[in-house]
Design a protein around this motif. Sequence first.
Motif, mmCIF file in Angstrom:
data_model
loop_
_atom_site.group_PDB
_atom_site.id
_atom_site.type_symbol
_atom_site.label_atom_id
_atom_site.label_comp_id
_atom_site.label_asym_id
_atom_site.label_seq_id
_atom_site.Cartn_x
_atom_site.Cartn_y
_atom_site.Cartn_z
ATOM 1 N N ASP A 142 0.323 0.600 25.874
ATOM 2 C CA ASP A 142 0.092 -0.840 26.052
ATOM 3 C C ASP A 142 0.344 -1.610 24.755
ATOM 4 O O ASP A 142 0.886 -2.713 24.780
ATOM 5 N N GLU A 143 -0.069 -1.028 23.639
ATOM 6 C CA GLU A 143 0.168 -1.682 22.352
ATOM 7 C C GLU A 143 1.651 -1.757 22.042
ATOM 8 O O GLU A 143 2.146 -2.797 21.584
ATOM 9 N N LEU A 144 2.370 -0.667 22.294
ATOM 10 C CA LEU A 144 3.820 -0.671 22.064
ATOM 11 C C LEU A 144 4.493 -1.716 22.944
ATOM 12 O O LEU A 144 5.429 -2.396 22.502
ATOM 13 N N ARG A 145 4.027 -1.861 24.160
ATOM 14 C CA ARG A 145 4.571 -2.877 25.063
ATOM 15 C C ARG A 145 4.325 -4.276 24.489
ATOM 16 O O ARG A 145 5.232 -5.112 24.456
ATOM 17 N N ALA A 146 3.118 -4.534 24.010
ATOM 18 C CA ALA A 146 2.791 -5.844 23.433
ATOM 19 C C ALA A 146 3.619 -6.109 22.183
ATOM 20 O O ALA A 146 4.112 -7.227 21.985
ATOM 21 N N LEU A 147 3.782 -5.095 21.347
ATOM 22 C CA LEU A 147 4.613 -5.252 20.147
ATOM 23 C C LEU A 147 6.067 -5.505 20.522
ATOM 24 O O LEU A 147 6.746 -6.324 19.897
ATOM 25 N N GLY A 191 -4.139 -9.658 19.459
ATOM 26 C CA GLY A 191 -5.222 -9.489 20.430
ATOM 27 C C GLY A 191 -5.066 -8.216 21.241
ATOM 28 O O GLY A 191 -6.045 -7.525 21.527
ATOM 29 N N ALA A 192 -3.830 -7.888 21.597
ATOM 30 C CA ALA A 192 -3.579 -6.645 22.354
ATOM 31 C C ALA A 192 -3.934 -5.431 21.507
ATOM 32 O O ALA A 192 -4.490 -4.463 22.026
ATOM 33 N N LEU A 193 -3.665 -5.487 20.222
ATOM 34 C CA LEU A 193 -4.020 -4.375 19.332
ATOM 35 C C LEU A 193 -5.527 -4.286 19.170
ATOM 36 O O LEU A 193 -6.100 -3.192 19.177
ATOM 37 N N ASN A 200 -7.772 -5.157 21.255
ATOM 38 C CA ASN A 200 -8.392 -4.703 22.502
ATOM 39 C C ASN A 200 -8.266 -3.198 22.709
ATOM 40 O O ASN A 200 -8.971 -2.640 23.534
ATOM 41 N N GLN A 201 -7.411 -2.565 21.944
ATOM 42 C CA GLN A 201 -7.194 -1.122 22.090
ATOM 43 C C GLN A 201 -8.026 -0.296 21.113
ATOM 44 O O GLN A 201 -7.988 0.912 21.155
ATOM 45 N N GLY A 202 -8.686 -0.945 20.180
ATOM 46 C CA GLY A 202 -9.488 -0.179 19.227
ATOM 47 C C GLY A 202 -9.308 -0.708 17.815
ATOM 48 O O GLY A 202 -8.784 -1.790 17.623
ATOM 49 N N PRO A 203 -9.754 0.055 16.829
ATOM 50 C CA PRO A 203 -9.691 -0.397 15.436
ATOM 51 C C PRO A 203 -8.280 -0.761 15.013
ATOM 52 O O PRO A 203 -7.313 -0.118 15.400
ATOM 53 N N LEU A 204 -8.188 -1.819 14.224
ATOM 54 C CA LEU A 204 -6.887 -2.299 13.754
ATOM 55 C C LEU A 204 -6.389 -1.507 12.569
ATOM 56 O O LEU A 204 -5.251 -1.641 12.170
ATOM 57 N N GLY A 205 -7.147 -0.755 11.948
ATOM 58 C CA GLY A 205 -6.617 -0.078 10.790
ATOM 59 C C GLY A 205 -7.456 1.015 10.431
ATOM 60 O O GLY A 205 -7.617 1.918 9.931
#
Length: 112
Positions: free
Chosen positions: A56-61, A103-105, A107-112
């Motif tokens: 999902d993150e790859l799709r948003a990116l 926001g999509a990132l 929603n998937q968990g920690p950003l870094g």
Amino acid sequence: MRERVCEVLMLLSSLQLQRVYQARVPSVNVTEELFNQWDDWYKPGNAEFDSLFSVDELRALGEFSKVIDAIAEETPQVLPPLEEFMVTEAWKLLRAEAQKALGALANQGPLG
């Protein structure tokens, strides 16, 4: 690499961060840096890059990348200074789409 992508999206989405960046390095065309940094860190199809993000993150990116590429095609080869770019519809769209991707990132968990 994930952290860098998130940092670039934060910069792209934030008027304040862009202005701070410009103030710290007045000799740099921050408008150009917005596009260049994305190109530097967005590496779809690279196994290491892809492993750092969910499907999902790859799709948003990927969706964000389509937008930034389209904006790059529509803007002049020599990009205007930040203060001029900030009043364009292209900048508003870029900023909004960066916020959406960020926001999509988030929603998937920690950003870094």
